[in-house]
Design an enzyme around this catalytic site. Structure first.
Site, mmCIF file in Angstrom:
data_model
loop_
_atom_site.group_PDB
_atom_site.id
_atom_site.type_symbol
_atom_site.label_atom_id
_atom_site.label_comp_id
_atom_site.label_asym_id
_atom_site.label_seq_id
_atom_site.Cartn_x
_atom_site.Cartn_y
_atom_site.Cartn_z
ATOM 1 N N ARG A 1 36.967 11.218 20.987
ATOM 2 C CA ARG A 1 38.037 11.911 21.689
ATOM 3 C C ARG A 1 38.777 12.970 20.890
ATOM 4 N NH1 ARG A 1 37.192 7.076 23.714
ATOM 5 N NH2 ARG A 1 37.258 6.813 25.970
ATOM 6 N N GLN B 1 36.083 -1.335 17.098
ATOM 7 C CA GLN B 1 35.524 -0.810 18.341
ATOM 8 C C GLN B 1 34.193 -0.110 18.080
ATOM 9 O OE1 GLN B 1 38.942 1.017 20.860
ATOM 10 N NE2 GLN B 1 39.702 1.027 18.758
ATOM 11 N N HIS C 1 32.909 -3.845 20.923
ATOM 12 C CA HIS C 1 32.020 -3.090 21.805
ATOM 13 C C HIS C 1 30.546 -3.275 21.474
ATOM 14 C CE1 HIS C 1 35.673 -0.286 22.638
ATOM 15 N NE2 HIS C 1 35.694 -1.379 23.378
ATOM 16 N N CYS D 1 15.603 -7.961 25.266
ATOM 17 C CA CYS D 1 14.853 -7.770 26.511
ATOM 18 C C CYS D 1 15.680 -8.329 27.657
ATOM 19 C CB CYS D 1 13.510 -8.480 26.426
ATOM 20 S SG CYS D 1 12.611 -8.524 28.015
ATOM 21 N N CYS E 1 13.387 -11.644 29.140
ATOM 22 C CA CYS E 1 13.192 -12.876 28.378
ATOM 23 C C CYS E 1 14.227 -13.107 27.291
ATOM 24 C CB CYS E 1 11.791 -12.903 27.766
ATOM 25 S SG CYS E 1 11.533 -11.667 26.445
ATOM 26 N N CYS F 1 9.817 -4.449 26.410
ATOM 27 C CA CYS F 1 9.391 -5.646 25.689
ATOM 28 C C CYS F 1 7.875 -5.789 25.811
ATOM 29 C CB CYS F 1 10.097 -6.865 26.273
ATOM 30 S SG CYS F 1 9.564 -8.455 25.605
ATOM 31 N N THR G 1 41.588 5.256 15.228
ATOM 32 C CA THR G 1 41.474 4.963 16.655
ATOM 33 C C THR G 1 42.563 5.675 17.440
ATOM 34 O OG1 THR G 1 41.622 3.222 18.342
ATOM 35 C CG2 THR G 1 42.763 2.812 16.261
#
EC number: 2.3.1.286
Length: 247
Positions: free
Chosen positions: A35, A104, A122, A130, A133, A152, A193
């Site tokens: 940002r 983050q 995050h 996958c 599975c 996969c 941040t």
């Protein structure tokens, strides 16, 4: 008193430090933030959709080819190295003073520097699974896949990065552990941040300790609440702290 010297004294007096950080902690490692004026969201490059749209769950499901094209070119930085911020925090943890890094970021640089108790709000680009599975795949396996959309080889399921996309919820266990760490801290370091991404940014309200320090080059809505505000590049500040504290 010099701000860095004051912070060094606060760190020496603290027994339970927590660091809450965002993308600005990794810009000095060559990873753009989101940002700021030079961030990913402000890019003048012509994109088929906005970054926010391409990084949403619904877009990932509907247009995985476009998602992975953007993800591979803009979100992955496998050659990035930890900077002074990451290394200083790892040293503080090894001393026993820093109890947790709440981040983050998804780049894994805190762990690369040696930090152990890292709470990744995050997710991480280094974990991929996958969708059929659940088999684990490393970042290197995803990047080296010859397919536009990594699949996969066991069952052909699409491999999804363990990164929290827009429209997805944060991991509840990670939130609980982050709240516990922040609420028990006596010194909270907030760095790199914008404090605009929720619910992550709201976690700092659980701090009731002695000092809050904000290290950010750009203004935030929390500036007036910090006990100490430092606007120099965070990696440089942490390197100075390391020198003063002999770390």
């Amino acid at each position: 008193m010099d701000k860095v010297k004051m912070l060094a004294e606060w760190i020496q007096d603290a027994q339970n430090i927590v660091f809450f950080g965002g993308a600005g902690t990794s810009t000095e490692s060559g990873i753009p933030d989101f940002r700021s004026a030079a961030g990913l969201y402000q890019s003048e490059e012509k994109l088929p959709y906005s970054p926010e749209v391409m990084l949403s769950r619904s877009f990932f499901v509907k247009h995985p080819e476009v998602f992975f094209g953007f993800y591979r070119s803009k979100m992955l930085h496998p050659d990035a190295e930890p900077n002074g911020c990451h290394r200083f925090l790892a040293s503080l943890e090894h001393q026993g003073r820093l109890k947790a890094v709440v981040t983050q970021n998804i780049d894994g640089l805190h762990q690369a520097a040696g930090s152990v108790n890292v709470l990744e709000l995050h997710g991480s680009v280094h974990r991929n699974h996958c969708m059929k599975c659940g088999r684990f795949y490393s970042l290197n396996e995803v990047m080296s896949s010859s397919e536009v959309v990594p699949k996969c080889p066991v069952d052909g399921g699409m491999i999804k990065p363990d990164v929290v996309l827009y429209e997805e919820e944060l991991n509840q266990d990670t939130i609980v552990r982050s709240v516990q760490a922040i609420s028990q801290a006596d010194l909270l370091l907030i760095g790199g941040t914008s404090l605009t991404v929720h619910p992550a940014a709201g976690l700092i309200t659980y701090f009731h300790g002695k000092h809050t320090v904000l290290l950010n080059t750009d203004p935030t809505s929390y500036d007036h609440k910090a006990d100490l505000l430092i606007t120099n590049p965070i990696g440089q500040v942490m390197a100075q702290l390391a020198d003063q504290l002999g770390l």
